[in-house]
Scaffold this motif. Sequence first.
Motif, PDB file in Angstrom:
ATOM      1  N   GLU A 241      67.978  -1.165  73.702  1.00  0.00           N
ATOM      2  CA  GLU A 241      68.213  -0.500  72.435  1.00  0.00           C
ATOM      3  C   GLU A 241      69.233  -1.272  71.614  1.00  0.00           C
ATOM      4  N   VAL A 242      69.187  -1.016  70.319  1.00  0.00           N
ATOM      5  CA  VAL A 242      70.169  -1.569  69.395  1.00  0.00           C
ATOM      6  C   VAL A 242      71.321  -0.568  69.299  1.00  0.00           C
ATOM      7  N   THR A 243      72.535  -1.081  69.405  1.00  0.00           N
ATOM      8  CA  THR A 243      73.691  -0.196  69.282  1.00  0.00           C
ATOM      9  C   THR A 243      74.506  -0.576  68.058  1.00  0.00           C
ATOM     10  N   GLN A 244      75.190   0.414  67.482  1.00  0.00           N
ATOM     11  CA  GLN A 244      76.012   0.186  66.304  1.00  0.00           C
ATOM     12  C   GLN A 244      77.345   0.912  66.451  1.00  0.00           C
ATOM     13  N   THR A 245      78.390   0.249  65.976  1.00  0.00           N
ATOM     14  CA  THR A 245      79.720   0.864  65.951  1.00  0.00           C
ATOM     15  C   THR A 245      80.413   0.553  64.633  1.00  0.00           C
ATOM     16  N   PRO A 246      81.236   1.477  64.131  1.00  0.00           N
ATOM     17  CA  PRO A 246      81.382   2.847  64.599  1.00  0.00           C
ATOM     18  C   PRO A 246      80.206   3.701  64.141  1.00  0.00           C
ATOM     19  N   SER A 247      80.153   4.940  64.579  1.00  0.00           N
ATOM     20  CA  SER A 247      79.100   5.828  64.103  1.00  0.00           C
ATOM     21  C   SER A 247      79.436   6.350  62.705  1.00  0.00           C
ATOM     22  N   HIS A 248      80.737   6.473  62.427  1.00  0.00           N
ATOM     23  CA  HIS A 248      81.175   6.934  61.114  1.00  0.00           C
ATOM     24  C   HIS A 248      82.433   6.173  60.730  1.00  0.00           C
ATOM     25  N   GLN A 249      82.456   5.644  59.521  1.00  0.00           N
ATOM     26  CA  GLN A 249      83.602   4.894  59.010  1.00  0.00           C
ATOM     27  C   GLN A 249      83.994   5.468  57.657  1.00  0.00           C
TER      28      GLN A 249
ATOM     29  N   ILE B  17      83.910  -3.785  58.161  1.00  0.00           N
ATOM     30  CA  ILE B  17      82.977  -4.546  58.988  1.00  0.00           C
ATOM     31  C   ILE B  17      82.211  -3.567  59.853  1.00  0.00           C
ATOM     32  N   LEU B  18      80.911  -3.607  59.714  1.00  0.00           N
ATOM     33  CA  LEU B  18      80.031  -2.780  60.534  1.00  0.00           C
ATOM     34  C   LEU B  18      79.435  -3.670  61.618  1.00  0.00           C
ATOM     35  N   ARG B  19      79.413  -3.138  62.823  1.00  0.00           N
ATOM     36  CA  ARG B  19      79.025  -3.960  63.960  1.00  0.00           C
ATOM     37  C   ARG B  19      77.736  -3.473  64.603  1.00  0.00           C
TER      38      ARG B  19
ATOM     39  N   GLU C 151      77.145 -12.006  59.719  1.00  0.00           N
ATOM     40  CA  GLU C 151      77.593 -13.038  60.643  1.00  0.00           C
ATOM     41  C   GLU C 151      77.137 -12.668  62.042  1.00  0.00           C
ATOM     42  N   ARG C 152      76.858 -13.692  62.816  1.00  0.00           N
ATOM     43  CA  ARG C 152      76.610 -13.489  64.239  1.00  0.00           C
ATOM     44  C   ARG C 152      77.705 -14.286  64.952  1.00  0.00           C
ATOM     45  N   PRO C 153      78.860 -13.649  65.156  1.00  0.00           N
ATOM     46  CA  PRO C 153      80.033 -14.390  65.616  1.00  0.00           C
ATOM     47  C   PRO C 153      79.947 -14.885  67.057  1.00  0.00           C
ATOM     48  N   ASP C 154      79.099 -14.268  67.835  1.00  0.00           N
ATOM     49  CA  ASP C 154      78.919 -14.700  69.219  1.00  0.00           C
ATOM     50  C   ASP C 154      77.471 -14.448  69.596  1.00  0.00           C
ATOM     51  N   GLY C 155      77.152 -14.529  70.857  1.00  0.00           N
ATOM     52  CA  GLY C 155      75.760 -14.402  71.267  1.00  0.00           C
ATOM     53  C   GLY C 155      75.212 -12.990  71.286  1.00  0.00           C
ATOM     54  N   SER C 156      76.091 -12.003  70.981  1.00  0.00           N
ATOM     55  CA  SER C 156      75.601 -10.637  71.116  1.00  0.00           C
ATOM     56  C   SER C 156      75.802  -9.787  69.868  1.00  0.00           C
ATOM     57  N   ASN C 157      76.833 -10.037  69.081  1.00  0.00           N
ATOM     58  CA  ASN C 157      77.115  -9.163  67.950  1.00  0.00           C
ATOM     59  C   ASN C 157      76.503  -9.681  66.655  1.00  0.00           C
TER      60      ASN C 157
ATOM     61  N   THR D 193      75.398   3.533  61.057  1.00  0.00           N
ATOM     62  CA  THR D 193      76.822   3.798  60.787  1.00  0.00           C
ATOM     63  C   THR D 193      76.893   4.486  59.435  1.00  0.00           C
ATOM     64  N   ARG D 194      77.496   5.651  59.435  1.00  0.00           N
ATOM     65  CA  ARG D 194      77.684   6.344  58.155  1.00  0.00           C
ATOM     66  C   ARG D 194      78.985   5.857  57.540  1.00  0.00           C
ATOM     67  N   LEU D 195      78.897   5.211  56.397  1.00  0.00           N
ATOM     68  CA  LEU D 195      80.066   4.711  55.682  1.00  0.00           C
ATOM     69  C   LEU D 195      80.379   5.648  54.527  1.00  0.00           C
ATOM     70  N   THR D 196      81.608   6.121  54.497  1.00  0.00           N
ATOM     71  CA  THR D 196      82.070   6.973  53.407  1.00  0.00           C
ATOM     72  C   THR D 196      83.219   6.268  52.707  1.00  0.00           C
ATOM     73  N   VAL D 197      83.045   6.002  51.431  1.00  0.00           N
ATOM     74  CA  VAL D 197      84.080   5.351  50.627  1.00  0.00           C
ATOM     75  C   VAL D 197      84.708   6.398  49.718  1.00  0.00           C
ATOM     76  N   THR D 198      86.037   6.530  49.831  1.00  0.00           N
ATOM     77  CA  THR D 198      86.720   7.566  49.036  1.00  0.00           C
ATOM     78  C   THR D 198      87.589   6.941  47.944  1.00  0.00           C
TER      79      THR D 198
END
Lengths: 114, 114
Positions: free
Chosen positions: A3-11, A20-22, A68-74, A109-114
């Motif tokens: 599966e594809v994973t993402q962090t954080p779930s909420h920013q 930066i969304l990962r 960016e793909r800074p390493d072999g996994s992210n 990732t849910r991004l909320t900009v205030t």
Amino acid sequence: EPEVTQTPSHQVTQMGQEVILRCVPISNHLYFYWYRQILGQKVEFLVSFYNNEISEKSEIFDDQFSVERPDGSNFTLKIRSTKLEDSAMYFCASSGLAATYEQYFGPGTRLTVT
Amino acid sequence: AQSVTQPDIHITVSEGASLELRCNYSYGATPYLFWYVQSPGQGLQLLLKYFSGDTLVQGIKGFEAEFKRSQSSFNLRKPSVHWSDAAEYFCALKIKAAGNKLTFGGGTRVLVKP
């Protein structure tokens, strides 16, 4: 099942800040993508990435965005100076090489900009 | 430019009843077509896809879809809905030999009544 994973779930961030969304794509996939969905609107393509470079981008993906793909996994999406209108759900996806290969999506990732 | 339309924003169906979700696309040739499902807190999961050949395609979870070139449609069906089918459903297309980006419809939210 992979599966594809993402962090954080909420920013939550303030306008003008960098975020930066990962994403960790599926390990043997070669194409990586970012999509976004503003609340109440369609899922929109932002960018695809292959062989360490952008292969396609939409008009939304302007100079304030970078990937960016800074390493072999992210696989990361950076927004340099966030705006209120960047508030959205951001989805990462990955796929194999052929056009007929399925894109596997992360949970977003849910991004909320205030 | 290509586009995808899902005319129904919300559909409510009783458990055990049949379900049909509509999808129409606009493009000059036959694209690759997909149906994705998104359950709460989950990423987009591929239900089925159409590339060529048999116009009735079978997918996971008992779903099927029929491609009709004359109507530019790719409607999703399930003969008997289960409570776990409550989710949002997205139709998407990809242009052959034109990159890998997906163009999504606006989605249809399905509510299942007991």
